[in-house]
Write an enzyme that holds these catalytic residues in place. Structure first.
Site, PDB file in Angstrom:
ATOM      1  N   GLY A 294      21.148  24.760 -26.436  1.00  0.00           N
ATOM      2  CA  GLY A 294      19.815  24.228 -26.145  1.00  0.00           C
ATOM      3  C   GLY A 294      19.681  23.882 -24.672  1.00  0.00           C
ATOM      4  O   GLY A 294      20.251  24.537 -23.792  1.00  0.00           O
ATOM      5  N   SER A 295      18.939  22.804 -24.390  1.00  0.00           N
ATOM      6  CA  SER A 295      18.501  22.529 -23.014  1.00  0.00           C
ATOM      7  C   SER A 295      19.603  22.110 -22.046  1.00  0.00           C
ATOM      8  O   SER A 295      19.388  22.137 -20.839  1.00  0.00           O
ATOM      9  CB  SER A 295      17.410  21.460 -23.032  1.00  0.00           C
ATOM     10  OG  SER A 295      16.252  21.955 -23.678  1.00  0.00           O
ATOM     11  N   THR A 296      20.783  21.713 -22.531  1.00  0.00           N
ATOM     12  CA  THR A 296      21.875  21.448 -21.591  1.00  0.00           C
ATOM     13  C   THR A 296      22.236  22.709 -20.819  1.00  0.00           C
ATOM     14  O   THR A 296      22.738  22.645 -19.698  1.00  0.00           O
ATOM     15  CB  THR A 296      23.128  20.906 -22.320  1.00  0.00           C
ATOM     16  OG1 THR A 296      23.389  21.725 -23.472  1.00  0.00           O
ATOM     17  CG2 THR A 296      22.951  19.457 -22.740  1.00  0.00           C
TER      18      THR A 296
ATOM     19  N   LYS B 124      20.204  24.687 -19.530  1.00  0.00           N
ATOM     20  CA  LYS B 124      19.284  24.869 -18.411  1.00  0.00           C
ATOM     21  C   LYS B 124      19.959  24.549 -17.078  1.00  0.00           C
ATOM     22  O   LYS B 124      19.504  24.996 -16.019  1.00  0.00           O
ATOM     23  CB  LYS B 124      18.044  24.002 -18.616  1.00  0.00           C
ATOM     24  CG  LYS B 124      17.165  24.485 -19.773  1.00  0.00           C
ATOM     25  CD  LYS B 124      16.036  23.514 -20.093  1.00  0.00           C
ATOM     26  CE  LYS B 124      15.209  24.023 -21.268  1.00  0.00           C
ATOM     27  NZ  LYS B 124      14.182  23.061 -21.722  1.00  0.00           N
TER      28      LYS B 124
END
Length: 584
Positions: free
Chosen positions: A303-305, A307
């Site tokens: 997920g967003s980690t 990014k």
């Protein structure tokens, strides 16, 4: 008549000659054996009269970074019988049955078995072994042995691992560093007569065992305790399936703590959790799951980690700058797919910095599209994501990623914000550490050195380190961005008064999506301008509110609140963001 005598004499001469030839052959064979094979048969005869018992070597201890013993040995005994030396079988059976709490039938089978040595029981408490020895039973042997003992019970169970009945490592550091820990067994040699009875005046020879080496690790018992306590608290509060936490020094890859809650009792590793009933293969499958180190053995959609990786690649390639402008209407159309942002209404107009602070999917999709498949894949490889980290634990899983030729615009878009591929927690934290530490790839590890009991260092362990994966300028910019994520963005609940914290939140939906099950996570580091500690938490299938910024970030803040002063990291005086040189 004369003919009969002649025939008789002929037969006699023939028999005599045959007998002489046979005697000559026998003498020749005997001479050959006595002269040329004497040593061989002497050894065979000696073997028949020798009795050998093993003296187990003390296994090397495992120590934490402060010298605290986290894996040790306890003296136990092995009880055995030698059939030919037993004078009163009934007494032996009765005493051993009473002392060892075993049935007389079970013991009698072994007592009556005609063998050079029959083991009755291993891992007997030393006090019980001493009681049996004091009974002075002929034919009963009590040999001291060692059993692995873990002073902290379940602490770091899936990292340390445990040993089997033969005192050999089975999982974790115990098996990884077996050759340093195991030592060399010794022997007791005694002589027996032809009936197998030991000769009283023959004495015995001893070959003393060589103890194993101690293994000093980077693990810190106190930090591990803080992390485990935090993991169990959030696991209970959120009804989560499991919780994993890794705490690492981002400068060199030394791991201070690794939690896989629920842990298991290292002193009783073959017992399933209370209330779990299983036998045979089913039980073994459940044990394997219980022993599994999810930080390294399993992959998940980050997920967003993730990014962090996309942002670092975009900045390094010059595909994006901090003040680049974007627009988020709540989604992006990529080919025939409508890919949504977590904020359905959208973030509106924002620059790249605020896109990261808001954890905005469309902004990171745009960065991925600017890079393109070829360049994005190059950075994926450059950052080390296609290889395993090389952590010194067995069973590390590799990243599960699209093949380059199979990556189209949609796959590139979803990968850019951390979906449609899988990675291990240890790979994620190792890569993030390398991005914020100045841009040098680190190898996560536990072992520091192997030493003798006198403290003499025999082996200092070294790990690949120092390969530059991005520039110091990009690394500084990433530290700044991630500090703002915590200061004013989606990671605000990781903020800690007096400290400069950087980090990134994530909430990823597990497959199949229809189950509506999530993994909440947060990756944080401190101090933001000079990272000395980094932590990653993953909360698997929390109930109720599941957003990483809401339930995962506060856990890392709480851990940092406890461990930063302990590590000697002092709270910083108030500084403004303008005191940094920002590269964009």
């Amino acid at each position: 008549m004369n003919e009969n005598r002649t025939h008789y004499r002929g037969r006699t001469v023939f028999l005599c000659m045959a007998l002489c030839l046979a005697m000559a052959a026998l003498m020749g064979r005997l001479s050959f054996l006595m002269i040329y094979r004497a040593e061989y048969y002497s050894e065979k005869a000696q073997d028949l009269h020798e009795r050998e018992r093993t003296i187990k070597a003390a296994r090397g201890r495992i120590l934490d970074v402060n010298g605290t013993v986290i894996a040790d040995n306890r003296t136990v005994c092995t009880i055995s019988v030698i059939h030919n030396q037993i004078r009163d079988p009934d007494q032996v059976v009765q005493v051993l049955s009473e002392k060892l709490k075993m049935s007389q039938e079970e013991i009698r089978k072994k007592v009556e078995k005609y063998s050079s040595r029959e083991i009755i029981r291993t891992n007997v408490d030393k006090s019980t072994g001493d009681e049996i020895r004091n009974c002075r039973l002929d034919g009963v042997k009590v040999d001291e042995d060692y059993k692995r003992y873990y002073p902290f019970g379940s602490l770091a169970s899936k990292v340390l691992g445990f040993t089997g009945g033969d005192n050999q490592g089975i999982i974790g550091l115990e098996v990884k560093y077996e050759k340093y820990l195991k030592g060399e067994n010794g022997k007791i040699l005694t002589l027996a007569d032809a009936a197998g009875i030991e000769l009283e005046n023959a004495g015995e020879d001893r070959i003393e065992p060589v103890p194993g080496m101690d293994l000093r690790t980077s693990l810190d018992v106190n930090i591990q305790k803080y992390a485990e306590q935090a993991a169990y608290q959030v696991m209970e509060k959120k009804g989560a399936k499991r919780v994993s936490i890794i705490i690492m020094d981002p400068r060199n890859g030394e791991i201070k703590a690794m939690v896989n809650a629920p842990e298991f009792d290292l002193n009783d590793p073959f017992t399933l959790p209370e209330g779990t009933l299983a036998e045979g293969e089913e039980k073994q499958d459940l044990l394997n799951q219980m022993w599994r180190n999810y930080c390294i053995n399993d992959t998940y959609e980050p997920g967003s980690t993730f990014k962090i990786i996309t942002a670092a690649a975009g900045l390094e390639a010059g595909a994006v700058h901090l003040d680049d402008r974007f627009s988020c209407p709540g989604y992006r159309i990529v080919e025939d797919r409508k890919i949504r942002c977590h904020k359905i209404s959208g973030h509106g107009a924002e620059d790249f910095l605020h896109g990261m602070m808001n954890s905005c999917n469309p902004v990171l999709i745009d960065v991925g599209q600017r890079l393109g498949v070829d360049r994005y894949y190059e950075y994926f490889i450059q950052f080390g994501l296609k290889e395993k980290t090389g952590i010194d634990l067995p069973g590390e899983a590799g990243t599960i990623m699209h093949k380059k030729e199979d990556m189209g615009p949609v796959e590139l878009a979803t990968v850019s914000f951390g979906q449609s591929f899988q990675i291990t927690p240890i790979q994620l934290i190792a890569t993030a550490a390398s991005i914020v530490n100045g841009g040098e790839r680190v190898t996560p590890h536990f072992a520091i050195e192997a030493a003798g009991r006198d403290g003499t260092v025999v082996k200092k362990f070294e790990y690949p380190q120092g390969k530059r994966i991005l520039s110091e300028e990009t690394s500084a910019t990433m530290r700044y961005i991630l500090e703002q994520v915590v200061a004013e963005g989606s990671g605000k609940k990781a903020a800690l008064e007096g400290y400069r914290i950087g980090g990134k939140t994530a909430t990823s939906e597990k497959l199949p999506r229809s189950r509506k099950k999530y993994i909440s996570s947060f990756l944080g580091f401190a101090p933001a301008d000079d990272p000395q500690v980094m932590a990653l938490i993953t909360i698997d299938e929390p109930e109720g509110i599941y957003y990483g910024g809401t339930i995962a970030a506060p856990v890392i803040a709480d851990i940092f609140r406890n461990i930063l002063p302990y590590m000697g990291i002092r709270a910083a005086e108030e500084e403004t963001a303008s005191s940094f040189r920002i590269y964009g």
